[in-house]
Design a protein around this motif. Structure first.
Motif, PDB file in Angstrom:
ATOM      1  N   LEU A  30       0.831  -1.206   0.000  1.00 41.55           N
ATOM      2  CA  LEU A  30       0.000   0.000   0.000  1.00 41.55           C
ATOM      3  C   LEU A  30       0.865   1.255   0.000  1.00 41.55           C
ATOM      4  N   ARG A  33       1.775   1.972  -3.443  1.00 46.48           N
ATOM      5  CA  ARG A  33       0.636   2.055  -4.359  1.00 46.48           C
ATOM      6  C   ARG A  33       0.364   0.716  -5.068  1.00 46.48           C
ATOM      7  N   VAL A  35      -1.702  -3.035  -4.439  1.00 42.84           N
ATOM      8  CA  VAL A  35      -2.623  -3.794  -3.596  1.00 42.84           C
ATOM      9  C   VAL A  35      -2.372  -5.280  -3.806  1.00 42.84           C
ATOM     10  N   THR A  68      -6.525  -1.708  -8.765  1.00 43.96           N
ATOM     11  CA  THR A  68      -6.860  -0.584  -7.879  1.00 43.96           C
ATOM     12  C   THR A  68      -8.229  -0.012  -8.216  1.00 43.96           C
ATOM     13  N   HIS A 107     -13.793  -0.096   3.253  1.00 44.94           N
ATOM     14  CA  HIS A 107     -13.145   1.221   3.244  1.00 44.94           C
ATOM     15  C   HIS A 107     -14.236   2.289   3.111  1.00 44.94           C
ATOM     16  N   VAL A 125      -9.168   3.489  -6.312  1.00 44.00           N
ATOM     17  CA  VAL A 125      -8.417   3.938  -5.137  1.00 44.00           C
ATOM     18  C   VAL A 125      -7.965   5.377  -5.326  1.00 44.00           C
ATOM     19  N   ARG A 126      -8.116   6.160  -4.269  1.00 39.85           N
ATOM     20  CA  ARG A 126      -7.456   7.473  -4.208  1.00 39.85           C
ATOM     21  C   ARG A 126      -6.364   7.335  -3.146  1.00 39.85           C
ATOM     22  N   TRP A 127      -5.120   7.440  -3.572  1.00 38.50           N
ATOM     23  CA  TRP A 127      -4.007   7.230  -2.662  1.00 38.50           C
ATOM     24  C   TRP A 127      -3.752   8.457  -1.800  1.00 38.50           C
ATOM     25  N   ARG A 131       2.258   8.289   2.577  1.00 41.45           N
ATOM     26  CA  ARG A 131       1.947   6.890   2.850  1.00 41.45           C
ATOM     27  C   ARG A 131       3.019   6.286   3.750  1.00 41.45           C
ATOM     28  N   ILE A 138      -4.590   4.068   1.524  1.00 47.85           N
ATOM     29  CA  ILE A 138      -5.736   4.304   0.649  1.00 47.85           C
ATOM     30  C   ILE A 138      -6.548   5.390   1.344  1.00 47.85           C
ATOM     31  N   PHE A 141     -11.943   5.595  -1.537  1.00 48.09           N
ATOM     32  CA  PHE A 141     -12.293   5.252  -2.910  1.00 48.09           C
ATOM     33  C   PHE A 141     -13.087   6.406  -3.497  1.00 48.09           C
TER      34      PHE A 141
END
Length: 317
Positions: A30, A33, A35, A68, A107, A125-127, A131, A138, A141
């Motif tokens: 994650l 970026r 999954v 993603t 999520h 996914v919006r990262w 991180r 994440i 979404f």
């Protein structure tokens, strides 16, 4: 009629755990970026991955990369986010089956309103900008296009190898709740405000419960008769605390004990002070020490009386 007592309480502690190879790869992925899921013996892809097959208990190590983007399988709208929830504006809790996965990931979905959410909607996914190797990498979404795109069939083998893998996590666990004591405990708290300790006697077995529970758990009958106990008591068992608690201004080591107040049918908890920790013992006679407007005794100290005979408190261990 007196106003019912209530108290807003918080239970909070940091939960720390080390990670095995599967969870380490998932969280590190994650951060990068990516999954990852894990493939079971019958070919299913589980996301989030687990170390053991929940059906067969077989150990799982076959990591795969999934998409993603995915599909919402169920959802619930949250119109009033609470502090520390993933988003500060209204959002949807969603279960998302990512492309290539056979299970759903829980999520949040950033959507303008509940009318924009439905089962089957396509999301991506919006990262998070920063991180660290956590599920919050994440950020959320978001709807993907017009919501009608076909799923991408994607689940490719992955070694799980990353530079500087995440080896452990610390997650704050927090529970906020409002407590309302019943009749028995309300009277007990009112007594403490007057620096008196009140219990209730069972009409059947005659045991005095402190704090009172409103009913005898042994006999199953209501307890109505109030009994004032203490203030002195006897140490029945104890432990020496060597780890300083966060937010507690007490130097370690100190002693926390079970104290049977005179007249009580069971022991309650209390800290022992006014004596070196290595001199506390079973049978020590103690009395409460109140400070300021404290609702409970701050601690118990020795009375100077001779120790109680073991037979006097052995039934209260």
């Amino acid at each position: 009629m007196p106003e019912p007592l209530t108290a807003s309480l918080v239970v909070e502690f940091p939960f720390t755990r080390s990670l095995g190879p599967v969870q380490s790869a998932f969280l590190t992925g994650l951060r990068e970026r990516t999954v990852l899921g894990v493939r079971t013996g019958d070919g299913r892809v589980l996301v989030p991955p687990v170390e053991y097959d929940p059906v067969t208990a077989q150990e799982l190590r076959d990591l795969v990369e999934v998409g993603t983007t995915g599909t919402v399988t169920t959802w619930a709208w949250n119109p009033s986010p609470r502090p520390q929830q993933p988003m500060s504006t209204p959002f949807a809790w969603v279960l998302v089956r990512l492309d290539g996965a056979d299970t759903e990931l829980l999520h949040v979905l950033d959507a303008p309103g509940p009318e924009a959410v439905r089962t089957g909607i396509r999301v991506r996914v919006r990262w998070a900008e920063r991180r660290t190797g956590a599920v919050t990498d994440i950020a959320c979404f978001e709807p993907a296009g017009d919501g009608t795109a076909a799923p991408e069939a994607r689940a490719t083998a992955h070694t799980g190898a990353f530079t500087e893998p995440v080896a452990g996590i610390t997650v704050p666990a927090r529970l906020e709740y409002t407590y309302a004591p019943g009749r028995a405990q309300s009277r007990y708290l009112a007594g403490l405000a007057e620096r008196r300790t009140l219990g209730e006697r069972c009409p059947s077995c005659r045991k005095v419960y402190v704090p009172p529970r409103g009913a005898c758990p042994t006999c199953g009958v209501a307890t109505e008769e109030q009994v004032e106990v203490g203030p002195r008591g006897t140490v029945t068992t104890y432990c020496i605390v060597n780890i300083k608690a966060k937010g507690l201004d007490i130097e370690v080591p100190y002693v926390y004990a079970h104290i049977a107040l005179d007249g009580a049918g069971l022991a309650l908890h209390g800290r022992i002070g006014g004596i070196p920790y290595d001199q506390v013992r079973m049978g020590l006679r103690v009395e409460p020490v109140w400070t300021g407007d404290g609702r409970y005794p701050d601690h118990y100290r020795p009375t100077g009386e001779p120790d109680a005979d073991y037979d006097a408190y052995r039934e209260l261990l």
